[in-house]
Design a protein around this motif. Structure first.
Motif: not given
Length: 440
Positions: A62-76
């Motif tokens: 349901r999220l747009i790509s920019p919203e998901k990008a934040l979580w990938h950044a924090l985890v990585s």
């Protein structure tokens, strides 16, 4: 008196340098290398947790790509700090934490990813616990594993503390206006600008959201504005008579790209070890979210209307080179935020520049899959990748070419600035542990 559609399209083509009407379209992306990523690749723990991150943060897509990008950044970044804090070679991200070299970097990376996700998504605790146990099963029991786990906890705690009160999800007002040129909710859903908070999110690498804010878009009465609008009107229409099959396919391809899978593929094919894989994911994902912030800062600041509104209301733009079409529809659904800048091309430009800077080579070497189009393409050069994305958003009918090209340049600037300040090789790197370089 308004000019004819044929003459205005010809003028747009001349101004924009368009040749698609009379010239062949660019050649399709080259066939992808056939080497498949190995499940036992040295950096597989990084790829595994990136894959799980995508599933945990957006299980229903349901999220747009920019919203998901934040979580990938924090985890990585959590995994990156956990790895380089043990192995060295690169500067940690906003941290000076260190652990004994005999600690397990794999255990540290898995623990950091687990803890970051567990903090923000407690509802996925059972799944995360099982994934953590699976990662640790690959590490021999003993002191190294325990030390790695302990350091991973520290790395995650640090990243979480860094992001406290960062503006995620905050209410940021954008008053829609009926004035010509100003963004307003678009058909068919007429959703408000609900992701305006991305424009005020605290960056991960930049010092402020407006660091790379470009100049304003073309003025409504200008020839450039008319050329932009007439191009997207002709090529981006749902039933366009001038858009080629390849252009239609490309417009659909640049929707819902699997970036994390592409990074895992790149790391495995180039034989990157755990340290360089962690750096690859962290650098790309943090630059991606900062490029997003730069794009959304411009969207919020300039607030320009989308092509669907501009074309339907062209009789209000005070430009004799445009003509209104109240029934015009784009090929793809228009996202619910302003035109300038294009978020897609800003992050695409940032991605291409990040990859070439990390490998110190103009060779992009990117194989990436579109979940929307169910197609995989291989891009050897950054120019080809950026060119196709710029075209795609125009041919989809959802962005003007200026919003796309300026977005690409802005993303490139974000990446270049960020990588001169973050994820750099350590100055005192031991002689017996040189930094890995990707091979082709």
């Amino acid at each position: 008196m308004r000019t004819s559609p044929r003459r205005t399209l010809a003028a747009a083509a001349t101004l924009l340098g368009l040749t698609a009407i009379v010239a062949p379209v660019p050649a399709p992306a080259a066939p992808a290398p056939q080497t498949a990523p190995s499940a036992s690749a040295p950096g597989s723990v990084i790829a595994d947790w990136a894959r799980l991150t995508a599933e945990v943060v957006d299980p229903e897509n349901r999220l747009i790509s920019p919203e998901k990008a934040l979580w990938h950044a924090l985890v990585s970044t959590g995994m990156y700090n956990a790895v380089v804090g043990i192995e060295g070679r690169y500067e940690p991200y906003r941290w000076n934490g260190r652990a004994p070299r005999t600690a397990s970097a794999v255990a540290a990376a898995a623990t950091a990813a687990h803890d970051v996700l567990r903090h923000y998504f407690p509802q996925a605790a059972a799944r995360l616990r099982a994934a953590h146990a699976a990662s640790l099963a690959a590490v021999p029991d003993g002191w190294a594993e325990k030390a790695g786990v302990a350091f991973g906890h520290r790395a995650a705690t640090h990243v979480i503390a860094l992001r406290k009160n960062d503006g995620h999800g905050a209410r940021v007002a954008f008053p829609a206006s009926p004035a010509p040129g100003v963004w307003r909710p678009t058909p068919s859903a007429y959703r408000p600008f609900t992701t305006a908070w991305l424009a005020r999110l605290r960056p991960l690498l930049m010092d402020r959201p407006d660091r790379f804010r470009p100049g304003p878009p073309p003025a409504l009465p200008s020839a450039r504005y008319a050329a932009d609008l007439n191009e997207v009107k002709a090529y981006g229409a749902k039933n366009s008579r001038v858009r080629s099959r390849w252009q239609t396919d490309t417009a659909r391809f640049f929707v819902d790209l699997d970036l994390q899978g592409a990074l895992a593929d790149r790391a495995a094919r180039n034989g990157l070890d755990l340290v360089d894989t962690a750096r690859l994911f962290a650098a790309v994902n943090t630059v991606q979210i900062d490029a997003t912030i730069a794009a959304w800062d411009a969207k919020l600041h300039y607030g320009t209307w989308r092509p669907i509104t501009a074309i339907r209301e062209a009789d209000r733009d005070n430009n004799p080179r445009t003509q209104a079409d109240p029934a015009w529809e784009p090929l793809l659904e228009t996202p619910s935020h302003p035109d300038y800048l294009s978020g897609h091309t800003t992050t695409t430009g940032a991605l291409a520049r990040t990859l070439t800077l990390l490998s110190d080579s103009p060779f992009l070497d990117l194989r990436i899959t579109s979940a929307f189009a169910k197609e995989t393409r291989y891009y050897a050069s950054a120019y080809e990748y950026n060119r196709d994305c710029v075209g795609a958003r125009t041919w989809a009918g959802i962005h003007t070419r200026t919003a796309n090209t300026v977005g690409t340049r802005t993303g490139e600037r974000v990446a270049a600035w960020a990588l001169t300040r973050h994820f750099r090789p350590l100055a005192d790197q031991p002689a017996d542990r040189p930094a890995d370089r990707p091979t082709r």
